[in-house]
Design a protein around this motif. Sequence first.
Motif, PDB file in Angstrom:
ATOM      1  N   ASN A 111       0.835  -1.185   0.000  1.00  0.00           N
ATOM      2  CA  ASN A 111       0.000   0.000   0.000  1.00  0.00           C
ATOM      3  C   ASN A 111       0.876   1.243   0.000  1.00  0.00           C
ATOM      4  O   ASN A 111       1.774   1.388   0.833  1.00  0.00           O
ATOM      5  CB  ASN A 111      -0.907  -0.007   1.238  1.00  0.00           C
ATOM      6  N   ALA A 116       0.178   4.179   0.930  1.00  0.00           N
ATOM      7  CA  ALA A 116       0.035   4.927   2.179  1.00  0.00           C
ATOM      8  C   ALA A 116       0.961   4.377   3.259  1.00  0.00           C
ATOM      9  O   ALA A 116       1.485   5.118   4.084  1.00  0.00           O
ATOM     10  CB  ALA A 116      -1.421   4.869   2.652  1.00  0.00           C
ATOM     11  N   LYS A 169     -11.507   5.974   6.382  1.00  0.00           N
ATOM     12  CA  LYS A 169     -12.110   5.934   5.057  1.00  0.00           C
ATOM     13  C   LYS A 169     -13.619   6.138   5.177  1.00  0.00           C
ATOM     14  O   LYS A 169     -14.268   5.578   6.066  1.00  0.00           O
ATOM     15  CB  LYS A 169     -11.837   4.576   4.400  1.00  0.00           C
ATOM     16  N   GLU A 176      -4.836  12.536  -7.618  1.00  0.00           N
ATOM     17  CA  GLU A 176      -4.764  11.887  -6.316  1.00  0.00           C
ATOM     18  C   GLU A 176      -5.822  12.429  -5.361  1.00  0.00           C
ATOM     19  O   GLU A 176      -6.508  11.665  -4.669  1.00  0.00           O
ATOM     20  CB  GLU A 176      -3.366  12.068  -5.701  1.00  0.00           C
ATOM     21  N   VAL A 233      -9.052  10.516  -3.598  1.00  0.00           N
ATOM     22  CA  VAL A 233      -9.354  10.523  -2.165  1.00  0.00           C
ATOM     23  C   VAL A 233     -10.786  10.995  -1.931  1.00  0.00           C
ATOM     24  O   VAL A 233     -11.533  10.423  -1.114  1.00  0.00           O
ATOM     25  CB  VAL A 233      -8.353  11.424  -1.413  1.00  0.00           C
ATOM     26  N   TYR A 291     -13.161   8.079  -3.837  1.00  0.00           N
ATOM     27  CA  TYR A 291     -13.038   6.690  -3.401  1.00  0.00           C
ATOM     28  C   TYR A 291     -12.477   6.536  -1.991  1.00  0.00           C
ATOM     29  O   TYR A 291     -12.502   5.439  -1.432  1.00  0.00           O
ATOM     30  CB  TYR A 291     -12.130   5.909  -4.369  1.00  0.00           C
ATOM     31  N   ASN A 314      -9.338   6.755  -1.382  1.00  0.00           N
ATOM     32  CA  ASN A 314      -8.065   6.040  -1.548  1.00  0.00           C
ATOM     33  C   ASN A 314      -7.284   6.701  -2.676  1.00  0.00           C
ATOM     34  O   ASN A 314      -7.677   6.639  -3.849  1.00  0.00           O
ATOM     35  CB  ASN A 314      -8.321   4.566  -1.868  1.00  0.00           C
ATOM     36  N   SER A 361      -4.509   5.874  -4.001  1.00  0.00           N
ATOM     37  CA  SER A 361      -3.841   4.962  -4.920  1.00  0.00           C
ATOM     38  C   SER A 361      -4.730   4.552  -6.098  1.00  0.00           C
ATOM     39  O   SER A 361      -4.265   3.885  -7.021  1.00  0.00           O
ATOM     40  CB  SER A 361      -3.380   3.707  -4.173  1.00  0.00           C
ATOM     41  N   ARG A 362      -6.007   4.980  -6.106  1.00  0.00           N
ATOM     42  CA  ARG A 362      -6.895   4.624  -7.216  1.00  0.00           C
ATOM     43  C   ARG A 362      -6.911   5.672  -8.327  1.00  0.00           C
ATOM     44  O   ARG A 362      -7.722   5.617  -9.243  1.00  0.00           O
ATOM     45  CB  ARG A 362      -8.325   4.407  -6.689  1.00  0.00           C
TER      46      ARG A 362
END
Length: 481
Positions: A310, A312, A423, A442, A446, A449, A451, A453-454
């Motif tokens: 991950n 993060a 989250k 990014e 956030v 989603y 997140n 990283s998506r």
Amino acid sequence: MKQEKAKIITVAKGLFLIFCGIAAATMNAKASFSADSACGARSAAMGGAFTAVSGGAEAICSNPATLLELPSPELTAAYGRLFSGLTDDSKIGQGYFGFAAPVKRYLPGAAAFAWNDTRLSEAYSETSYSVSYATAVYRGIGAGLTLKYLRRSYVSDAYTALDPVFGNGYAKGALGADLGFFYRPRTNYAFGLAFKNINKPDMGLASADRLPVEVRAGASYLMRASLLDIDAAFAGPDYTISTGLEYSFQKRYALRMGLAAGNNSRRNVNIGFGGRFGLAAFDYAFSLPIGGIANTNGSHRLAFSFRFGNEADLLRADELAAAAELKRAQEKTFLQEEKIRVLQERLDGVVRQQGAVPAQQPVQVIQLAPAPAQPASQAQPDSAAQAEIVRQLDVLKAELEKSRAEMEAMKARAAAKPAPQPKPAQAAAPHSYVVKDGDTLESIAVSVYGNASRWPEIYRANSGSLGRGGEVKPGQVLALP
């Protein structure tokens, strides 16, 4: 090694092959597997000053103990074109592949594997296969051990076929071992020490040709956006002093430079850059000899790496280092309290011998109470011992207060950092998003989603309408997958 070879290959290739035959029996070991510890592009751009730097999978060549600070598994591949532009058009290439990963069960630490190959126009090659393991050994000090198989091989041709040196073959292999230590007393600085080829492996064909023990020592200083490292390396009669600087900006890109100088007028200037995009990264380095080697356009190295896990979690490396620093401060405070307790007991014993007050009274009262008259030969030593213990107690108490203040400051800095936001509950995702001022892919990931990283999903769904590097503009409507 590379400096010595570059001098050799500036003559005709035929003469070089003849020289190889003679050198196999008589050459000094410093010409093989020598003090150039740069395997990847990042370390090369910093002039090889990497002994006290957490370098991930490419740190095996410099100091295996620094693997301890690897936050997640990492895969690295690098290629180098060394000393390009030689007058005889000789080609020296270097390939490197490394994989490293933390170990959490049984014996916590980090393990790594690496393959490194340097080759001269199919005429000569040096190859090594390495396995490394690092673990903490004492109060924040880490140790790493590398076991490696080294192989040196020469080409078979009309010149070498007539040379008796190659009567038993054209290749020689041997086992070697490296030992490294790493210590980070504070988050912003660290120290490294490495011993390479500690068993002096024999690489000779017709006679013994042992590699010298190489000793590397380094210190690094980490600032908010910069990293400075200074190294010193000694291998037999040769020595190299190098320094490297890395500057990071936008939490994604890095600029690097390094200088290296040694005996025999060897001097190199190095520059490079790199970038990280999510879990993937690339690095480039250029090295130019400014002394000791002539008629070359320099060396180029390009490396790619990928981390697993991950993103993060990778960004929490600073928090983990701060937690380790706080733990060391707590251990230091405990030791100081223990020393104070022991000295207090000694002081109580001295006072009881003098018969000044009962043993259970506080030390402050004991120090002020008059002692009974004693012969000068006995009272004076006791008073001197008591004064010395009191002095040591005062020093330790002052140090203890300082340590406690530092510990409270660390806790305050940790508390001041915003807590990670949970989250958001999963809800039906919208099908489109209107870009606002200051948005990036990014931040949109956030927001939508929960997140970061998506962001590649949004990028792929809108690749035809995004600017260079995924740039978005206010008011732009993005499709959400």
